[in-house]
Design an enzyme around this catalytic site. Structure first.
Site, PDB file in Angstrom:
ATOM      1  N   GLU A 140       6.296 -87.337  48.618  1.00 15.60           N
ATOM      2  CA  GLU A 140       6.590 -86.592  49.871  1.00 15.60           C
ATOM      3  C   GLU A 140       5.903 -86.998  51.085  1.00 15.60           C
ATOM      4  OE1 GLU A 140       6.302 -82.350  49.314  1.00 15.60           O
ATOM      5  OE2 GLU A 140       6.793 -82.464  47.048  1.00 15.60           O
ATOM      6  N   GLU A 194       2.036 -78.500  41.920  1.00 21.77           N
ATOM      7  CA  GLU A 194       1.019 -77.560  42.691  1.00 21.77           C
ATOM      8  C   GLU A 194       0.290 -76.388  41.631  1.00 21.77           C
ATOM      9  OE1 GLU A 194       2.549 -76.282  46.312  1.00 21.77           O
ATOM     10  OE2 GLU A 194       3.000 -78.363  47.025  1.00 21.77           O
TER      11      GLU A 194
HETATM   12  C1  GLA Z   1       5.303 -78.954  49.213  1.00 20.08           C
HETATM   13  C2  GLA Z   1       6.633 -78.707  48.177  1.00 20.08           C
HETATM   14  C3  GLA Z   1       7.769 -79.396  49.055  1.00 20.08           C
HETATM   15  C4  GLA Z   1       8.029 -78.884  50.422  1.00 20.08           C
HETATM   16  C5  GLA Z   1       6.812 -79.021  51.121  1.00 20.08           C
HETATM   17  C6  GLA Z   1       6.748 -78.485  52.330  1.00 20.08           C
HETATM   18  O1  GLA Z   1       4.910 -80.098  49.418  1.00 20.08           O
HETATM   19  O2  GLA Z   1       6.481 -79.669  47.042  1.00 20.08           O
HETATM   20  O3  GLA Z   1       8.971 -78.891  48.185  1.00 20.08           O
HETATM   21  O4  GLA Z   1       8.238 -77.338  50.157  1.00 20.08           O
HETATM   22  O5  GLA Z   1       5.388 -78.452  50.381  1.00 20.08           O
HETATM   23  O6  GLA Z   1       8.219 -78.577  53.147  1.00 20.08           O
END
Ligand code: GLA
Length: 352
Positions: free
Chosen positions: A256, A149
């Site tokens: 994710e 990020e």
């Molecule tokens: C981001 C992070 C994850 C997690 C999510 C929320 O996507 O990469 O590790 O913290 O936020 O759970």
């Protein structure tokens, strides 16, 4: 006339084949993973995990804060227990995440007197952190989210204005990849980010990835977080997203995945009266089923570029979306309900 899905009374309540899990349906496509806590692996959820998934990501246990809370103190227990579980049951394991602005402990950025550290000192600390963590799990973790990020969401900003960027400039990004590669040359190294479906953010992610490739930085894949919702992405938007990332020539992983039953909101906010109904209504279910069906159709279409799909959390019993963007608003974003039963969306994912 199309009958809305929730009016189809013949749809069986129990989805899928009792003996086959998601991983079996997708055996010819990609590993199917899930983000876990050490506690889940000691609970009844472990049975579900072993039936449905063949890859794990520690949800929190390997993040900078939890694993390295103080300069000279590493906390290995939680991460070790996930590694041991993956080994015992022969599951693939992704590491998450070596360098991130969130959940990075404050000590990284200041010296003993509380003053901001120099660029050199911060890079030294980053190297020490990455080398120690990656070396410990060398050979156990096949892929790492190295940098998480760093792209900005602001209209006129390329990189996020984090303490990493303020102190080091953008050099910390390539440094993180090089340190990880030195510690475990066999691990696949990913850049990971969210809101990848936005054309603006996507272009920035691709710009970063290409600049790293041009500099010869060891980067081996792009992680698309895929925190999606019932109203986005559209099939066309997801198709162009996957096509654009595929064009970089790097493998893609969905790292994710979840599909919120509420329309997408990007900023945290307080719960309001209009948030009262948190039930999983037939309408929410139908919209979520459609999104899951479209997403997996497209994942299959791009199978030659996609090397893994990971869900972010196991079941609707608990998800980070229960507290984001609205604190204490129950969400239902996954393929298993709070009783760990397969939802109807499961059928949509495995029917092909
Ligand atoms: C981001 C992070 C994850 C997690 C999510 C929320 O996507 O990469 O590790 O913290 O936020 O759970």
């Amino acid at each position: 006339m199309l009958i809305p899905l929730w009016q189809c009374s013949h749809v069986p309540r129990t989805s899928g084949h009792p003996d086959k899990g998601l991983k079996d349906h997708y055996r010819q496509y990609f590993p199917i993973g899930v983000a876990v806590s050490p506690r889940a692996l000691k609970s009844e959820e472990a049975t579900l995990i072993l039936k449905e998934f063949n890859s794990l990501t520690p949800e929190n246990a390997m993040k900078m804060g939890p694993i390295h809370p103080q300069r000279d103190k590493y906390f290995w227990d939680q991460a070790d227990s996930i590694v041991a579980f993956a080994k015992k049951y022969d599951l693939k394991l992704r590491g998450h995440a070596l360098c991130w602005h969130n959940q990075a402990p404050a000590w990284f950025f200041v010296d003993a007197a509380g003053q901001k550290v120099s660029k050199q000192e911060l890079l030294t600390r980053l190297k020490e952190h990455i080398t120690t963590v990656v070396s410990r799990y060398k050979g156990s973790i096949y892929a790492w989210d190295v940098v998480n990020e760093v792209i900005s969401d602001r209209p006129d900003e390329y990189l996020r204005n984090s303490p990493w960027l303020q102190i080091c400039g953008e050099e910390f990004i390539e440094a993180a990849f090089r340190y990880a590669h030195e510690a475990d040359p066999g691990a696949l190294l990913f850049y990971n980010d969210y809101n990848e479906i936005s054309p603006v953010k996507r272009a920035r992610i691709i710009r970063l990835v290409r600049s790293l490739q041009q500099k010869g930085v060891p980067i081996h894949g792009i992680g698309l977080q895929a925190h999606w919702a019932i109203n986005e992405p559209s099939a066309a938007q997801l198709d162009s997203t996957l096509s654009d990332f595929a064009a970089t020539g790097l493998p893609i992983q969905i790292t994710e995945l979840d599909i919120s039953v509420y329309p997408k909101e990007h900023e945290a906010r307080n719960r309001q009266a209009a948030d009262a109904d948190t039930s999983f209504t037939p309408e929410k279910e139908a919209l979520q089923r459609q999104k899951y069906r479209e997403a997996f159709q497209l994942f299959r279409k791009y199978r030659q570029y996609i090397t893994g799909i990971t869900f972010w959390n196991i079941s609707d019993r608990r998800s980070w979306l229960d507290d984001f963007p609205v604190f204490n608003r129950k969400d239902h974003p996954l393929l298993f309900d709070a009783s760990l039963q397969r939802k109807r969306a499961y059928e949509d994912v495995i029917s092909f």
